[in-house]
Design an enzyme around this catalytic site. Structure first.
Site, PDB file in Angstrom:
ATOM      1  N   CYS A 119       1.056  -1.203   0.155  1.00 61.58           N
ATOM      2  CA  CYS A 119       0.224   0.024  -0.340  1.00 61.58           C
ATOM      3  C   CYS A 119       0.797   1.210  -0.082  1.00 61.58           C
ATOM      4  CB  CYS A 119      -0.744  -0.233   0.927  1.00 61.58           C
ATOM      5  SG  CYS A 119      -2.268  -1.506   1.200  1.00 61.58           S
ATOM      6  N   CYS A 200      -3.262   0.367  -3.251  1.00 60.58           N
ATOM      7  CA  CYS A 200      -4.254   0.564  -2.175  1.00 60.58           C
ATOM      8  C   CYS A 200      -3.597   1.761  -1.073  1.00 60.58           C
ATOM      9  CB  CYS A 200      -4.164  -0.639  -1.766  1.00 60.58           C
ATOM     10  SG  CYS A 200      -2.831  -1.131  -1.444  1.00 60.58           S
TER      11      CYS A 200
END
Ligand code: N1C
Length: 302
Positions: A119, A200
């Site tokens: 992420c 993400c």
């Protein structure tokens, strides 16, 4: 009686000789036809003539080398079979019309080469290819598609096949805009889509403010990546609009193309921010333009 059998024998010999001569002539004709056929098949004039340059020479060696480099040096924990990856890559386009390659054709390759990306590390870009990659190299904390295996292997390469022939076309390939579903354009579309879907946290984007529209509809970023970000995973998009040092800006965070991007992103419930020429990127540009006024501001006279 003796004379009769010797004439019979002579006739037999003549027949055999004639048979042999006919066989030799037929053989020679067959060899000639085969040589002409093979020569014609391999002659460049018989290959489809596309507008772009042909597949990159030594495509296989380059891709295998990059794959082994990625697996053994960049990411030694990766367990991958580079030969299998090469064969799977080749099967996506070989023997097919290079203007008719589908995302489905690249699915087996994508399945073999896609790994999760951590992420907050995704950097997308459009029309800033060189600077975006210089930035990730120096800064070390963001990753582009070219840092992931499929993008790393295919970066800056061209490839296409020949319909119904299991060969790579080194003479010519369709140009990027010659047809929408050409072998390498479909590859980048497929890989970019998956890369965006996998993002993400915070997603960074580097756009070019020295062209008329930094957010340009037909780009892969605008037409695919933006729409495949998953709002359940991505909460913030940080745009950087970069301008050539010393040049006239054409677009910026306050321009209409970025406003359009903002409304698409906010419509997806993702928070949006935009900054023109962040300092960290400008420092990089200054390496090449140290004498430009904007690059001199930090200098203290001695
Ligand atoms: O059409 P673009 O820019 O918006 O595509 C860039 C966008 C990036 O965010 C990447 O994730 O799409 C992905 N991507 C590549 O990673 C890539 N590497 C090399 C798309 N295209 C890529 N290329 C080549 O750049 C490709 O062969 C084509 O020629 C350009 C498209 O880049 P762009 O128009 O600047």
């Amino acid at each position: 009686m003796v004379r009769e059998s010797s004439s019979h024998w002579r006739q037999k010999c003549r027949c055999l000789l004639l048979g042999l001569i006919i066989t030799l002539i037929l053989g020679a004709v067959a060899v000639f036809v085969a040589v002409v056929f093979v020569h014609k098949r391999d002659s460049p004039s018989e290959l489809p003539q596309w507008k772009g340059r042909g597949s990159t020479a030594n495509l296989k060696e380059i891709m295998l080398g990059r794959c082994f480099n990625y697996a053994r040096i960049r990411n030694p924990n990766l367990r991958i079979d580079c030969l299998k990856i090469w064969e799977t890559f080749k099967n996506a386009f070989i023997s097919k019309n290079p203007c008719n390659i589908t995302e489905q054709d690249y699915q087996p390759l994508m399945e073999l080469t896609t790994y999760p990306i951590p992420c907050n590390k995704t950097l997308l870009w459009s029309k800033t290819n060189e600077l975006a990659h210089q930035y990730t190299k120096v800064q070390g904390n963001l990753l582009t598609l070219e840092d992931m295996l499929p993008g790393y292997m295919a970066d800056k390469l061209i490839w296409c096949g020949i319909p119904s022939r299991p060969e790579i076309n080194y003479q010519s390939c369709p140009q990027w805009h010659e047809c929408a579903n050409n072998s390498y354009r479909t590859f980048w579309k497929t890989a970019s889509k998956r890369f965006a879907e996998a993002a993400c946290g915070v997603v960074h984007v580097m756009l070019n403010g020295s062209i008329s529209q930094a957010f340009e509809n037909s780009s892969i970023f605008a037409s695919l990546e933006v729409h495949h970000l998953n709002p359940k995973k991505v909460h913030l998009m940080k745009i950087w609009v970069i301008h050539n040092i010393g040049g006239e800006p054409s677009d910026s965070c306050s321009g209409s193309s970025i406003k359009k991007l903002k409304s698409i992103i906010e419509g997806k419930n993702i928070t949006f921010s935009c900054e023109d020429d962040p300092r960290a990127v400008q420092f990089l540009q200054c390496v090449r333009n140290p004498e430009e006024p904007v690059c001199r501001v930090c200098r203290t006279e001695q």
